[in-house]
Design an enzyme around this catalytic site. Structure first.
Site, PDB file in Angstrom:
ATOM      1  N   ASP A 114       0.503  -1.130  -0.205  1.00 38.52           N
ATOM      2  CA  ASP A 114      -0.019   0.362  -0.048  1.00 38.52           C
ATOM      3  C   ASP A 114       0.728   0.934   0.105  1.00 38.52           C
ATOM      4  O   ASP A 114       0.738   1.694  -0.935  1.00 38.52           O
ATOM      5  CB  ASP A 114      -1.165   0.036   1.545  1.00 38.52           C
ATOM      6  CG  ASP A 114      -1.931   1.030   1.232  1.00 38.52           C
ATOM      7  OD1 ASP A 114      -2.619   1.604   0.130  1.00 38.52           O
ATOM      8  OD2 ASP A 114      -2.156   1.552   2.258  1.00 38.52           O
ATOM      9  N   CYS A 163     -23.265   5.836  -5.592  1.00 38.69           N
ATOM     10  CA  CYS A 163     -22.319   6.631  -4.306  1.00 38.69           C
ATOM     11  C   CYS A 163     -23.131   7.781  -4.214  1.00 38.69           C
ATOM     12  O   CYS A 163     -23.406   8.820  -4.248  1.00 38.69           O
ATOM     13  CB  CYS A 163     -21.292   6.934  -5.472  1.00 38.69           C
ATOM     14  SG  CYS A 163     -19.636   8.127  -4.433  1.00 38.69           S
ATOM     15  N   CYS A 173     -20.115   1.480  -2.923  1.00 38.57           N
ATOM     16  CA  CYS A 173     -20.115   1.621  -4.694  1.00 38.57           C
ATOM     17  C   CYS A 173     -19.170  -0.075  -4.522  1.00 38.57           C
ATOM     18  O   CYS A 173     -19.641  -0.769  -5.358  1.00 38.57           O
ATOM     19  CB  CYS A 173     -19.423   1.941  -5.079  1.00 38.57           C
ATOM     20  SG  CYS A 173     -17.324   2.779  -4.027  1.00 38.57           S
TER      21      CYS A 173
END
Ligand code: B12
Ligand code: SF4
Ligand code: SF4
Length: 381
Positions: free
Chosen positions: A139, A203, A249
């Site tokens: 990450d 969203c 989402c």
């Protein structure tokens, strides 16, 4: 006849699956150039908000290579973190709790995956010889991880920007082991969302305003985790009860129906904070060190105490529940102006005599200009 590189690549992949990784593939760094360009173009539009580290992506990558030496291959790894159970809230306090995005229900994936990388690197060393070098990337290193996953054949990037894997849907953590071994790279698997746009319509904040691209400045995950200051007034009501991250989402994506329960116990709700936080308990946390102690080992540390209390004030303000008023009144005394500011907003949303009385009292003693402004707005002035 298989080449040496093919044999080694196969044994590395077998070792990765044996170690518990759910998907594995290999890419050459040169194949990630278009991914880096996509990030640079996105940053140039200001869509990254205040995530400065994305502005320095190329510079950080150059530094990384300078320190490591030549990276010949990246072993890309996926971990299924789908923990089965749907996001639920504690039944006793239906409105006074905030939802946590699934990725943060268990232990912080950065540490868990780094540990697994270390074991896998040890195994690879036995096959690869004495010159083998490897570096774990999870990450935070300058790797465009979604692009790498596409190149490694994990699936395609959907309109919500997440990687859609045919076996695990959108719930894969991505990571890489950078190495000086020249391995055999994989090929992308074609795929597309077609005419589906469920994620864009679901969203709450309109962050998915372009196909396959987002405006992070409007994304609830950015606002509640990465963004450190005050949250835009216009966006606050749309955050509803998301206290840390957002999964709207991902949940509506048809690929979610392919999800399988994770084999990684570390990511199950029992290993960490679980799917929801009791907001009343949060307001009991008086210092950063208490906050760090309570959420040690979880991804919730990414937001500090004051950011988490800021989020809690919004969740309470959005709850429509008068039982939230006493917590917000108490939050008006918080040492952090950011918390007082959002508490004032929350009280304005809930309204009622006790809320307005507390706001009037705040006006008489407050010195912070943003808090004062928020209190005046909450009182309709
Ligand atoms: C910054 C960041 C965020 C930001 C911005 C997200 C975004 N969409 O850009 C915020 C804080 C909003 C965020 C939210 C989340 N994040 Co995040 N985040 C990152 C981070 C650190 C960098 C992402 C980035 O570079 N964004 C810039 C945009 C431009 O890049 P991108 O969305 O990754 O898109 C790439 C692909 O679409 C690719 N691409 C693919 N195919 C093709 C084809 C062509 C031709 C081209 C040109 C490009 C292209 O190009 C882009 C650039 O590489 C990565 C880790 C990393 N080092 O990569 C994790 C990462 C993307 N996040 C992750 C997760 C889990 C989340 C959340 C689900 C957490 C949550 N529930 O709250 C949400 C999901 C929200 C969403 N819909 O994306 C995972 C995603 C795993 C997956 N399976 O996709 C990652 C990879 C972390 C990890 N190690 O697992 N995140
Ligand atoms: S995580 Fe939530 S706010 Fe962000 S793009 Fe997805 S649905 Fe929108
Ligand atoms: S919800 Fe539909 S459009 Fe969005 S990523 Fe999933 S398949 Fe693609």
């Amino acid at each position: 006849m298989q080449t040496q590189a093919e044999i080694l690549s196969q044994s590395i992949k077998a070792a990765a699956l044996q170690a518990g990784f759910d998907t594995v593939g290999i890419v050459r760094p040169a194949s990630l150039e278009a991914g880096e360009e996509a990030i640079a173009a996105w940053v140039a539009e200001g869509r990254h908000g205040s995530m400065k580290y994305l502005e320095e992506f190329r510079l950080r990558r150059a530094r990384f290579e300078q320190e490591f030496g030549e990276i010949k291959s990246l072993i890309v790894l996926g971990v299924n973190y789908y923990s089965g159970e749907r996001a639920t809230r504690p039944a006793s306090r239906v409105t006074l709790s905030g939802r946590i995005a699934r990725y943060a229900w268990g232990r912080d994936y950065h540490g868990v995956i780094r540990e697994k990388h270390a074991a896998l690197i040890g195994t690879i060393r036995q096959h690869a010889g004495p010159d083998f070098k490897a570096k774990s990337c999870v990450d935070t290193q300058p790797v465009p991880e979604r692009y790498a996953a596409v190149q490694a054949g994990f699936g395609f990037a959907g309109k919500h920007t997440g990687i859609l894997n045919p076996r695990f849907g959108p719930w894969l953590f991505l990571s890489e082991i950078a190495t000086n071994l020249a391995l055999t790279d994989d090929a992308p698997e074609p795929g597309t969302c077609g005419t589906c746009n469920h994620c864009q319509t679901a969203c709450p904040t309109g962050a998915l305003d372009q196909d396959y691209r987002m405006d992070a400045r409007r994304c609830i995950a950015y606002l509640t985790i990465e963004h450190k200051g005050a949250i835009d007034r216009e966006l606050r009501p749309y955050i509803k009860d998301w206290i840390f991250g957002c999964d709207e989402c991902l949940v509506v994506c048809p690929f979610t129906s392919k999800s399988q329960e994770s084999r990684w116990k570390e990511f199950l709700p029992a290993a960490g904070a679980g799917p929801a936080l009791d907001v009343a308990e949060l307001f009991e946390i008086r210092s950063n060190s208490e906050y760090e102690k309570k959420f040690c080992g979880t991804a919730l540390l990414r937001a500090g105490r004051k950011q988490m209390l800021r989020n809690a004030c919004l969740v309470l303000g959005n709850s429509g529940d008068p039982a939230a008023v006493p917590y917000l009144v108490r939050a008006l005394q918080d040492p952090a102006p950011l918390v007082r500011q959002h508490a004032a907003w929350g009280l304005g949303q809930l309204g009622g005599e006790p809320a307005f009385r507390a706001l009037e009292a705040l006006l008489a003693r407050e010195t912070d200009i943003d808090v004062l402004q928020e209190a005046r707005l909450a009182l309709g002035r």
